[in-house]
Design a protein around this motif. Structure first.
Motif, PDB file in Angstrom:
ATOM      1  N   THR A 259      19.340 -26.642  -2.339  1.00 20.93           N
ATOM      2  CA  THR A 259      20.303 -25.696  -2.347  1.00 20.93           C
ATOM      3  C   THR A 259      19.718 -24.407  -3.192  1.00 20.93           C
ATOM      4  O   THR A 259      18.706 -24.686  -3.829  1.00 20.93           O
ATOM      5  N   MET A 260      20.021 -23.087  -2.833  1.00 25.75           N
ATOM      6  CA  MET A 260      19.592 -22.058  -3.446  1.00 25.75           C
ATOM      7  C   MET A 260      20.877 -21.063  -3.881  1.00 25.75           C
ATOM      8  O   MET A 260      21.764 -21.211  -3.179  1.00 25.75           O
ATOM      9  N   ARG A 261      20.939 -20.583  -4.933  1.00 30.05           N
ATOM     10  CA  ARG A 261      21.876 -19.604  -5.314  1.00 30.05           C
ATOM     11  C   ARG A 261      21.559 -18.096  -5.051  1.00 30.05           C
ATOM     12  O   ARG A 261      20.133 -17.612  -5.827  1.00 30.05           O
TER      13      ARG A 261
ATOM     14  N   GLY B 237      14.406 -21.178   4.758  1.00 25.32           N
ATOM     15  CA  GLY B 237      13.619 -21.031   3.397  1.00 25.32           C
ATOM     16  C   GLY B 237      12.215 -21.774   3.514  1.00 25.32           C
ATOM     17  O   GLY B 237      11.556 -21.918   2.399  1.00 25.32           O
ATOM     18  N   HIS B 238      11.936 -22.435   4.708  1.00 23.78           N
ATOM     19  CA  HIS B 238      10.653 -22.949   4.701  1.00 23.78           C
ATOM     20  C   HIS B 238       9.455 -21.901   4.876  1.00 23.78           C
ATOM     21  O   HIS B 238       9.160 -22.014   6.038  1.00 23.78           O
ATOM     22  N   TYR B 239       9.302 -21.257   3.977  1.00 23.67           N
ATOM     23  CA  TYR B 239       8.003 -20.261   4.185  1.00 23.67           C
ATOM     24  C   TYR B 239       7.372 -20.110   2.443  1.00 23.67           C
ATOM     25  O   TYR B 239       8.263 -20.492   1.467  1.00 23.67           O
TER      26      TYR B 239
ATOM     27  N   THR C  67      11.221 -24.948  -4.507  1.00 19.88           N
ATOM     28  CA  THR C  67      11.249 -23.651  -4.556  1.00 19.88           C
ATOM     29  C   THR C  67      11.343 -22.913  -3.055  1.00 19.88           C
ATOM     30  O   THR C  67      10.850 -23.494  -2.260  1.00 19.88           O
ATOM     31  N   ILE C  68      12.113 -21.911  -3.279  1.00 21.13           N
ATOM     32  CA  ILE C  68      12.220 -20.729  -1.988  1.00 21.13           C
ATOM     33  C   ILE C  68      12.027 -19.596  -2.525  1.00 21.13           C
ATOM     34  O   ILE C  68      12.878 -19.049  -3.282  1.00 21.13           O
TER      35      ILE C  68
ATOM     36  N   VAL D 250      14.131 -10.766  -2.087  1.00 22.36           N
ATOM     37  CA  VAL D 250      12.700 -10.448  -2.702  1.00 22.36           C
ATOM     38  C   VAL D 250      12.590 -11.684  -3.473  1.00 22.36           C
ATOM     39  O   VAL D 250      13.097 -11.888  -4.222  1.00 22.36           O
ATOM     40  N   ASN D 251      11.536 -12.592  -3.019  1.00 20.51           N
ATOM     41  CA  ASN D 251      11.155 -13.807  -3.763  1.00 20.51           C
ATOM     42  C   ASN D 251      12.209 -14.610  -4.064  1.00 20.51           C
ATOM     43  O   ASN D 251      12.429 -15.308  -5.005  1.00 20.51           O
TER      44      ASN D 251
END
Length: 594
Positions: free
Chosen positions: A56-58, A153-155, A72-73, A246-247
């Motif tokens: 997951t990402m916030r 997010g796979h980058y 990480t993403i 951004v990042n």
């Protein structure tokens, strides 16, 4: 000091009251974070391990499901050095096939990472080892070439340091990865566009706008309606579902990059979006472009530049004041922006500019760029050298087209005689009747912004091109589609319907004319090669791996087929590629080779 991104949102304002008040601010100004100076995790060396997994990402305080690399993403910054032998072990912890494509890297085709083209993919719960010599330097990136994983997010970024001294002097650098993220599943996004291609367009012209004298006048609206064209259809997926990052951080997260006044700061900017072309600027601070797609260019100072999906630009900024600056990456349809802050210290925030008025497509974007006195037969290099002129057509001249009224124009938009190789079927909505070279233009909506905007004509290679031979032959490739059915292709043929590759012979020099028959910009990427844009710069023509072909326009490049094997060639708008705008380029050895 590192800040846990899952904790900073609740504590950044020092209390729930401030966070509650944030809902009353416009999205671009919500004061959720005073700044987050988080560096990208980095992996380097001769033996690197990368693990692909769901997580997951916030973003701006909201959780989303995602796919990350090493947790990480974006994925970790892969830092290599020119001349080394890279070994990257990739573990796929997904329950589906995956892959990594090393975008812009020159390597053996078996290591390029495109399933079904250069290798079979990485099976679930298995490992693949990429090994290749690092023969270049610069700013690049990597991403999945499997399904729609890139959207999740796979980058991640790649920086390759030169073997010797870096000709670009700088005191500090920051890697800036731009991307787009939706809480909708990418499969759902694609389904919605197949059912209704305008599903995400919340910026259409309205009756109230007409009555207020905004946008197109009634006559033009009726005319465009008869042609079944929407002048606001600039981006298929946009800020109505996307948060621009951004990042990995949203505008309210406010990722922050530090500097000391007077430093030369190098910003390595990568557009790792699935579908978003950005217009980048730093209000109050000029930028000097020093690198494009990883290769050095003669420094050129500008105020803004458009960066297509998969392009990279390195810029130098030299802030001398003890103040903060907003870094703004505005979506090209002006439906939202990615935002960050450049500042001497965390906690200083600069004003964030309002979104500018959205652009409207013009008759030129329909491929009628030569209608008002320009030379329809003007070749790109002749235009670049001033040997002929291209007019800016804003109003159609039906008599000049020789067809009369609206029915005549409608007929001309599907005149296959000007593109005989294009397949005649409903997947091709229009053929540009008078396309012109648009590489000297800044991009939709940037024509009259009041400051200097980068165009491809500004770019001059720092070093002489390795191959300066004239082309052996020329090849036209039409970028085709039906925007009403969300169908995309090359020459009217989808990848799934035509498996025969575009053939080239090792060492041959080819001029490729990309002719955009649609009303949308397309960033086109050729794997395994760099090409030289034909912009009148001779043996210092800018070399790139990705080029934006503007609506109704032509982009021309020369390239040397010097990499044996099969290579992907496609539009880098993810859903366009997924819908069929992709082919395979096959470079075969010469039969008479000794």
């Amino acid at each position: 000091m590192q800040i846990d991104r899952r904790r900073f949102v609740s504590g950044a304002l020092g209390g729930g009251a401030a966070a509650a008040m944030a809902a009353w601010f416009p999205a671009r100004a919500q004061p959720v974070s005073a700044g987050l100076a988080a560096t990208l995790p980095t992996v380097s060396g001769n033996d690197i391990r990368l693990r692909i997994a769901r997580q997951t990402m916030r973003i701006d305080g909201k959780l989303s499901r995602a796919i990350g690399i090493n947790g990480t993403i974006p994925g970790p910054l892969v830092r290599l050095r020119e001349g080394q032998q890279a070994r990257l072990t990739v573990i796929n912890d997904l329950d589906e096939d995956s892959s990594i494509h090393w975008h812009g890297l020159i390597l053996p085709f078996q290591m390029d990472g495109v399933p079904g083209v250069s290798f079979p993919g990485i099976k679930p719960r298995s490992t693949f080892v990429y090994e290749f010599p690092v023969v270049q330097s610069g700013t690049y990136w990597y991403h999945s070439h499997s399904g729609l994983q890139e959207q999740l997010g796979h980058y991640g970024p790649i920086v390759i340091d030169p073997a010797g001294a870096d000709p670009i002097a700088h005191d500090r650098e920051h890697v800036i990865v731009l991307s787009d993220h939706s809480r909708l599943a990418p499969e759902e996004i694609f389904r919605k566009m197949k059912v209704n291609p305008g599903h995400f367009n919340r910026q259409r012209q309205t009756l109230s706008g007409l009555l207020a004298g905004k946008d197109q006048p009634l006559k033009e609206r009726v005319e465009w309606g008869r042609m079944r064209m929407d002048p606001t259809d600039v981006a298929d997926v946009n800020g109505s579902t996307y948060t621009f990052l951004v990042n990995g951080y949203g505008p309210r997260d406010n990722w922050t990059a530090l500097f000391a006044p007077g430093e030369r700061v190098r910003l390595r900017i990568v557009n790792a979006s699935a579908m978003s072309i950005f217009n980048v600027r730093i209000p109050g601070l000029r930028m000097t472009v020093v690198q494009a797609d990883g290769l050095n260019v003669v420094p050129v100072e500008i105020d803004e530049f458009q960066i297509g999906v998969a392009e990279t630009y390195d810029v130098i900024v030299t802030p001398v004041e003890e103040r903060a600056y907003s870094f703004v990456a505005e979506a090209n349809d002006r439906s939202g922006m990615a935002r960050a802050t450049l500042t001497p210290r965390v906690g200083m925030i600069a004003p964030v500019p309002a979104l500018r008025a959205r652009p409207l497509a013009t008759m030129k974007d329909m491929g009628m760029g030569a209608m008002s006195g320009g030379d329809a037969g003007c070749t790109p290099e002749h235009a670049a050298m001033g040997h002929c002129t291209v007019a800016d057509a804003s109003e159609p001249d039906h008599a000049a087209m020789g067809h009369g009224g609206h029915g005549g124009m409608d007929h001309s938009m599907r005149d296959f005689d000007v593109a005989p190789q294009v397949k005649r079927d409903p997947s091709v909505q229009s053929i540009s009747p008078m396309p012109v070279d648009r590489m000297g233009e800044p991009g939709q909506g940037l024509e009259d912004v009041g400051h200097e905007v980068l165009t491809y004509h500004h770019l001059v290679a720092l070093d002489r091109n390795p191959d300066v031979r004239a082309p052996d032959r020329s090849l036209d490739i039409h970028l085709t589609g039906n925007m009403e059915r969300f169908m995309w292709s090359f020459d009217g043929v989808k990848m799934s319907d035509h498996h025969e590759p575009i053939p080239f012979i090792e060492g041959e020099r080819v001029r490729v004319n990309l002719i955009n028959d649609s009303m949308m910009s397309h960033p086109i990427h050729l794997h395994g090669h760099f090409f030289e844009l034909v912009t009148g710069k001779g043996d210092h023509a800018p070399r790139k791996h990705t080029v934006i072909v503007q609506p109704g326009g032509i982009a021309t490049f020369d390239f040397t087929a010097d990499a044996l094997g099969d290579w992907a060639f496609h539009c880098h708008l993810l859903y366009h590629m997924h819908a069929g705008m992709m082919r395979v380029v096959s470079v075969r050895p010469r039969e008479d080779a000794a």
